[in-house]
Scaffold this motif. Structure first.
Motif: not given
Length: 624
Positions: A315-330
């Motif tokens: 009942i949960y999904r990843i909100n990719y637009a509100n997620s942040k992706f960096a080399k050292d931290k996601v």
């Protein structure tokens, strides 16, 4: 005590179960110590019952990403529900300091730095927003700003309104820390002032979510390792997958206990629900590596996946637009998603024919059932009251996944610096170093709940702790952080030094015998290859010797050899053709033609004079 208990029960009966969260009072006595509420507190309040169930749903995905340390700034309860008493326990959500969090939670807060000092710039991907009817608002970044939150906070308040008069019925401020969750004590045992009920009978550890991190090669050559027994061996040439497992059974336990405590809880109205989760993963200062940074939405979905681990619907999904992706931290944001829930029977006692089932598709008619998201405008109250109730929210949570996992692919690990160990053998030197991956998971749930004249708000805020089974062996058994330790091994071959060749010792020439005497010959040794035709002839052997050696002067009466012609002398060995005479004096003659040894005597005389002069000089120096 009896008075207090009676008051709570009367409130519960008045609401017919509207204040499901009221019994969730873990530490009611702490309410007085809470910071004053601010206008932003309303965003974190939710009726206790709604919060409990909703919290459980929110926690489901939360568990997928391991939460690490609890920090202040957890839940923000809106105690401004309309009662002055509630205002005292409220906390400012915007403050982000978690004033309402109990000291137990604050105590577990950590300041551990889990990411490199120089943070890389995160990237985001575009995604079409979900249908608002299938989700709810997610303000987790505002409600729980600290990634290191651990433990569970429960806050609730309720009041009954009679005309212009408002009667406070409940005011709860509870906090269970990561330390509280280690033992087997119940909530009531940890808080003797709380009355016994189905909520306080729960063990502390039963209301705190737990998580774990594990690692495996991305090519599938190995199974996931939680590093419970040892650090996981890695190579910088390989790509790895990280998996965050989370058990959210604790949320279900709280919700079900709340339902057991309040009569007719199925018919309590739930509205204005919010929930959300945030999982973060980073490298420790002792580990250098990189997470995958997606180029678009499809690339992000390929490398970051959220799924059920027990077969129940997510009942949960990843909100990719509100997620942040960096080399050292996601940082992974997760929203409520009701599109994958299978059909459920409506638990409202007076549901109309059109609302007998919720979610999914009706197996008989093939028609899609109503999706209830517990958010509706006042104009829809008469219709939505049939579905937006606590009984349906509890059913939603109990039928959703309790064990979920978040998988991150394309992780590269380059080097580590902690715990260096060197071992050497005759041929090589081996060095091992270790580094740590940190995981956290935080989330919240809040809602308004009530019935008739009784209104209330409640909220849950949580942060996952490390489970016992997968606790990292290097971090230690007393560490509640969700950590994972990896180990690098480097081997260097030793180069043996080149030994210099020993110089060849010159061969000492063997002196030939002088016919019985011990005096060696003055002639140098010749190699066999260059020996003359008569190698046994000694230099000067054929020279004439005095006929009467006894008493003669050296060289006296010697015959003068006959001179050879120039033609005969060419190429001859020195002295080879000289006239041979018998006697020792002949062998001592120098092959210079000086048969009277004039030069020899002059040389001996000069050497004697030089020796005498040297002796005189030394004697004078000695006397001085």
């Amino acid at each position: 005590m009896k008075k207090k208990k009676l008051k709570v029960q009367v409130a519960a009966l008045a609401m017919t179960g509207a204040i499901a969260a009221a019994p969730l009072t873990v530490r009611a006595e702490e309410a007085s110590a809470a910071a004053p509420a601010t206008t932003s507190t309303s965003s974190t309040e939710a009726s206790a019952t709604a919060a409990a169930p909703a919290a459980s749903t929110a926690t489901t995905p939360a568990t997928s990403s391991a939460a690490t340390s609890a920090t202040a700034g957890t839940s923000t309860t809106a105690t401004s529900a309309g009662s002055g008493a509630s205002t005292e326990t409220g906390t400012a959500a915007s403050a982000g300091t978690g004033a309402t969090a109990s000291t137990g939670t604050a105590a577990t807060a950590t300041t551990e730095a889990s990411a490199p000092t120089a943070a890389a710039t995160p990237v985001t991907v575009a995604e079409v927003p979900a249908d608002p009817a299938t989700t709810v608002p997610n303000n987790v970044d505002t409600v729980v700003p600290d990634d290191n939150k651990q433990g569970t906070d429960i806050k609730a308040n309720a009041s009954a309104k009679f005309g212009f008069f408002t009667l406070p019925l409940a005011d709860i401020n509870a906090s269970i820390s990561a330390e509280d969750a280690k033992g087997d004590k119940t909530i009531a045992e940890s808080n003797p002032r709380l009355e016994d009920n189905s909520i306080t009978a729960l063990k502390n550890k039963d209301v705190v979510m737990q998580g774990d991190l594990s690692i495996a090669k991305e090519d599938g050559a190995e199974t996931y390792d939680s590093t419970a027994s040892a650090a996981h061996d890695v190579n910088k040439e390989d790509s790895y997958s990280l998996k965050a497992d989370l058990d959210v059974t604790a949320v279900n336990n709280s919700i079900n206990a709340s339902a057991d405590f309040i009569p007719n809880s199925n018919d309590i109205s739930v509205n204005n629900m919010e929930t959300g989760l945030r999982a973060t993963f980073s490298f420790g200062n002792d580990l250098e590596g990189s997470f995958h940074t997606p180029t678009d939405l499809e690339d992000a979905k390929k490398h970051y996946e959220l799924s059920s681990a027990d077969g129940s619907p997510m009942i949960y999904r990843i909100n990719y637009a509100n997620s942040k992706f960096a080399k050292d931290k996601v940082s992974i944001a997760m929203d409520l998603d009701l599109t994958k829930m299978t059909p459920l029977v409506n638990r409202y006692s007076s549901a109309g024919a059109n609302y007998k089932n919720l979610y999914g598709t009706d197996p008989v008619t093939g028609k899609e059932n109503h999706i209830e998201n517990y958010n509706y405008p006042a104009s829809e109250y008469k219709t939505r009251y049939q579905t937006s109730v606590f009984g349906n929210l509890k059913e939603l949570i109990n039928n959703s996944a309790k064990k979920i996992q978040l998988v991150m692919k394309g992780v590269k690990l380059n080097s580590a610096s902690s715990n260096p160990v060197e071992t050497e053998t005759e041929n090589e030197k081996t060095t091992t170093t270790e580094g740590t991956v940190h995981g956290t998971l935080v989330g919240y749930m809040k809602a308004d709940m009530g019935m008739n004249r009784v209104k209330g708000k409640a909220s849950y805020v949580w942060g996952a702790i490390q489970n016992d089974a997968g606790r990292d062996s290097v971090t230690g058994q007393n560490n509640d952080k969700v950590n994972l330790t990896v180990k690098f091994t480097t081997t260097e071959k030793k180069e043996k030094p080149v030994q210099p060749e020993e110089p060849t010792q010159p061969v000492t020439p063997v002196a030939p015998s002088n016919g019985g005497g011990s005096t060696p010959s003055l002639a140098p040794a010749r190699p066999s290859s260059s020996a003359p035709s008569n190698p046994g002839t000694v230099l000067g052997e054929s020279r004439p010797t005095a006929s009467t050696p006894s008493g003669e002067v050296l060289g006296e009466n010697r015959e003068t050899p006959v001179a050879e012609t120039a033609e005969k002398k060419q190429g001859a060995v020195l002295g080879e053709s000289r006239p041979s005479v018998k006697g020792v004096s002949d062998r001592a003659t120098v092959a210079t033609g000086d048969y009277n040894f004039t030069g020899l005597w002059a040389s001996l005389f000069g050497i004697s004079l030089a020796a005498l002069a040297g002796f005189v000089v030394l004697q004078k120096k000695k006397e001085n």
